[in-house]
Design an enzyme around this catalytic site. Structure first.
Site, PDB file in Angstrom:
ATOM      1  N   ASP A   1       1.012  -0.919  -0.188  1.00  0.00           N
ATOM      2  CA  ASP A   1      -0.099   0.026   0.191  1.00  0.00           C
ATOM      3  C   ASP A   1       0.671   1.393   0.140  1.00  0.00           C
ATOM      4  OD1 ASP A   1      -2.235   1.669   0.495  1.00  0.00           O
ATOM      5  OD2 ASP A   1      -3.129  -0.298   1.507  1.00  0.00           O
TER       6      ASP A   1
ATOM      7  N   ASP B   1      -3.167   4.555  -2.187  1.00  0.00           N
ATOM      8  CA  ASP B   1      -4.335   5.257  -1.539  1.00  0.00           C
ATOM      9  C   ASP B   1      -4.779   6.501  -2.078  1.00  0.00           C
ATOM     10  OD1 ASP B   1      -5.739   4.516   0.957  1.00  0.00           O
ATOM     11  OD2 ASP B   1      -5.127   6.624   1.407  1.00  0.00           O
TER      12      ASP B   1
ATOM     13  N   GLU C   1      -6.256   3.656  -5.907  1.00  0.00           N
ATOM     14  CA  GLU C   1      -7.721   3.964  -5.316  1.00  0.00           C
ATOM     15  C   GLU C   1      -8.140   5.078  -6.148  1.00  0.00           C
ATOM     16  OE1 GLU C   1     -10.240   3.808  -1.090  1.00  0.00           O
ATOM     17  OE2 GLU C   1      -8.121   4.834  -1.215  1.00  0.00           O
TER      18      GLU C   1
ATOM     19  N   HIS D   1     -11.171  -3.381   2.960  1.00  0.00           N
ATOM     20  CA  HIS D   1     -11.032  -3.192   4.389  1.00  0.00           C
ATOM     21  C   HIS D   1     -11.998  -2.097   4.788  1.00  0.00           C
ATOM     22  CE1 HIS D   1      -8.520  -0.560   2.458  1.00  0.00           C
ATOM     23  NE2 HIS D   1      -8.162   0.346   3.781  1.00  0.00           N
ATOM     24  N   ASP D   2     -12.629  -1.461   3.805  1.00  0.00           N
ATOM     25  CA  ASP D   2     -13.402   0.049   4.106  1.00  0.00           C
ATOM     26  C   ASP D   2     -14.805  -0.380   3.613  1.00  0.00           C
ATOM     27  OD1 ASP D   2     -11.261   1.737   4.425  1.00  0.00           O
ATOM     28  OD2 ASP D   2     -10.974   1.960   2.207  1.00  0.00           O
TER      29      ASP D   2
HETATM   30  C1  NOJ Z   1      -8.429   4.981   1.568  1.00  0.00           C
HETATM   31  C2  NOJ Z   1      -8.274   3.960   2.682  1.00  0.00           C
HETATM   32  O1  NOJ Z   1      -8.680   2.605   2.066  1.00  0.00           O
HETATM   33  C3  NOJ Z   1      -8.913   4.012   4.044  1.00  0.00           C
HETATM   34  O2  NOJ Z   1      -8.899   2.889   5.038  1.00  0.00           O
HETATM   35  C4  NOJ Z   1      -8.332   5.157   4.528  1.00  0.00           C
HETATM   36  O3  NOJ Z   1      -8.913   5.625   5.745  1.00  0.00           O
HETATM   37  C5  NOJ Z   1      -8.382   6.537   3.849  1.00  0.00           C
HETATM   38  N1  NOJ Z   1      -7.951   5.914   2.352  1.00  0.00           N
HETATM   39  C6  NOJ Z   1      -7.399   7.589   4.019  1.00  0.00           C
HETATM   40  O4  NOJ Z   1      -5.940   7.116   3.960  1.00  0.00           O
END
Ligand code: NOJ
Length: 560
Positions: free
Chosen positions: A98, A199, A256, A329-330
């Protein structure tokens, strides 16, 4: 066919904190991951995406990095990392790290230096502004609620943080900052890692005029996203990163990118653009969002999901590449979100996996998805750990935008901790995750849902995922075939074809708990058909041109 190994791969995401604890401190770690490589090899995945393992005060579980070239204490040491990388390669598994470079931690030495004085050599590595008319520089809201600007008393200026105030945004306008980041990326690549998941990478270029965001009725802050999502210099920056670093290695890259459309995604991933291999888009994840976004979760329709995913399949078919995911994970667990986590948990988990893995793109599996792990519903807010969830709970309830009950229901449906409960390895203490006290409680359903049990049962979702991965290795059409939706208006069945040369795949998925009648549209010409995979027993004499599907049934046929 534009062939690449990363198109033929399947990626498995590990959220280290919740994967496997080796030393009894209740927090997953690098040695824990190394101990499970045999399991991942058995599943058949090609690449691990490792959520952040860098030094971090953990305001956002590692997405706030205080040293990009060191390891988080709780996860182990650099030696443990080197061992993991070597062992993964021995298991034929690549590692994608990451990369969190939209922001750092406020405890990073760069930020400490930057905030020390307006004359600091690193002042301009972050985004500092004076107040405007006695107010903050803009009205933007942070993703984790509250203002996106924080006042710092030392120099009496504000710094920008699109996430928490412990995650100050880096200033990509500054060339020496960019150079330092490229140097750090090359350092990891030279160590032998195999790629980066980046990210919120489409947030790194801001509109430097910093205009006010639009305020939606009743809200305290404005939405500044159009001034930082896909900003003015984003493609220039990624192009530069590609030229300076990425192009020198044979690696996998995925960015992302919240808020991207297929047309924008083509700019990030097009073959002659020299930026990234693929992006994570969010359109299908936003289904059911209401006035408070995911916290006002509303019913969704299968036709909306089909339209969205089809737009992405067709949009990147000629030039660009899709990532395919239901989970990370989100996000909540997919069986709970789009399937059924009760009576048809196993059937619906298999159906959803089929629907995704048969599309064009690189599939991502999130830890625990392969055993059909489900959402969790903790009784009290005190059992939750996620900063996004806790901040939203405080703000939405105190501003009376949602009641406590509504908020708890929303957390059960969409909160990030659904994905972050520990992996359920077996039915013993703490589901075999740790011998200590887990940092977040284990989902109480671990006695019924766990890896040990899945491995002992040939009909489990684990072996079904293993077969999907295997099929991908055996049939080029699964990777490279073009996609076409059929039965566009059906609210129960998601069906599509893939075509390559003289072959066709027919993918049929019943998304409902009711039975559904599948009828093959006219115009299909084929001499032979073979069933590749299904989640119920199929009577081979039965015609698939017209049949009644069981709840959450799925079948894939290969036609020639
Ligand atoms: C996206 C990540 O997947 C998430 O878990 C994170 O809180 C935010 N970006 C900030 O880095």
């Amino acid at each position: 066919m534009n062939q690449s190994w990363w198109k033929e791969s399947v990626v498995y995401q590990i959220y280290p904190r919740s994967f496997k604890d080796s030393n009894g401190d209740g927090i997953g770690d690098l040695k824990g991951i190394t101990s499970k490589l045999g399991y991942l090899q058995k599943l058949g995945i090609d690449v691990i995406w490792l959520s952040p393992i860098y030094k971090s005060p953990n305001d956002d579980n590692g997405y706030d990095i205080s040293d990009y070239q060191d390891i988080m204490d709780e996860f182990g040491t650099m030696e443990d990392f080197d061992d993991l990388l070597e062992a993964a390669h021995q298991h034929d598994i690549k590692i994608m790290m990451d990369l969190v470079v939209n922001h750092s931690s406020d405890e990073h030495s760069w930020f400490i230096e930057s905030k020390s004085s307006k004359d600091s050599s690193k002042r301009d590595w972050y985004i500092w502004k004076p107040g405007k008319d006695g107010k903050k520089p803009t009205n933007w809201e942070a993703a984790f609620k509250g203002s996106a600007w924080e006042f710092d008393e030392t120099t009496e200026e504000y710094y920008l943080h699109l996430f928490s105030k412990k995650q100050p945004d880096l200033n990509w306008e500054n060339p020496s900052l960019r150079k330092e980041i490229y140097k750090m990326m090359a350092w990891w690549l030279d160590k032998g890692i195999d790629g980066f998941r980046m990210d919120v990478i489409n947030f790194i270029s801001k509109d430097t005029d910093y205009p006010e965001g639009e305020i939606i009725e009743g809200k305290k802050y404005g939405n500044g996203s159009k001034y930082y999502m896909n900003g003015p210099r984003i493609h220039e920056f990624l192009h530069e990163m590609n030229r300076e670093v990425l192009s020198k290695y044979d690696i996998i890259t995925v960015g992302e990118a919240p808020g991207v459309t297929p047309a924008e995604a083509q700019l990030y991933t097009g073959y002659n653009r020299n930026e990234l291999n693929m992006v994570f888009q969010f359109e299908h994840m936003g289904l059911g969002d209401g006035p408070e976004g995911k916290w006002s979760n509303q019913p969704w329709k299968l036709t909306e999901l089909k339209q969205t995913l089809t737009r992405w399949q067709k949009g990147l078919e000629q030039d660009g590449w899709n990532s395919l995911y239901w989970n990370n994970h989100d996000q909540p667990r997919v069986v709970s979100r789009f399937g059924n986590d009760q009576e048809y948990r196993v059937e619906s988990a298999k159906m959803l996996a089929t629907c995704l893995h048969m599309m064009q793109g690189t599939p991502y599996i999130y830890q625990g998805e392969e055993i059909g792990m489900t959402n969790v519903a903790f009784e009290s807010i005190d059992q939750y750990k996620d900063i996004e969830t806790l901040n939203a709970y405080k703000e939405l309830i105190s501003e009376q935008r949602l009641s406590k009950e509504e908020m708890m229901q929303a957390i059960y449906a969409r909160g990030r901790d659904n994905a972050r409960t520990p992996i359920q390895w077996d039915d013993r203490k703490n589901a075999g995750f740790t011998s200590g006290t887990p940092w977040i409680e284990v989902n109480p359903n671990f006695k019924e849902i766990n890896v040990e049990q899945a491995l002992a049962n040939p009909e489990s979702t684990f072996y079904y995922y293993q077969k999907l991965i295997q099929l991908r290795k055996e049939h080029d059409i699964i990777v490279y075939g073009s996609y076409d939706l059929i039965l566009e208006n059906d609210e129960q069945i998601y069906a599509y074809t893939r075509s390559l040369n003289d072959e066709k795949l027919l993918v049929i998925c019943n998304f409902s708990i009711e039975s559904a009648t599948f009828t093959l549209p006219d115009g299909f010409i084929y001499a032979s058909s073979a069933l590749l995979i299904s989640n119920y027993g199929v009577n081979h004499d039965e015609s698939f041109e017209n049949f009644v599907m069981k709840p959450f049934e799925t079948r894939v046929y290969k036609l020639k």
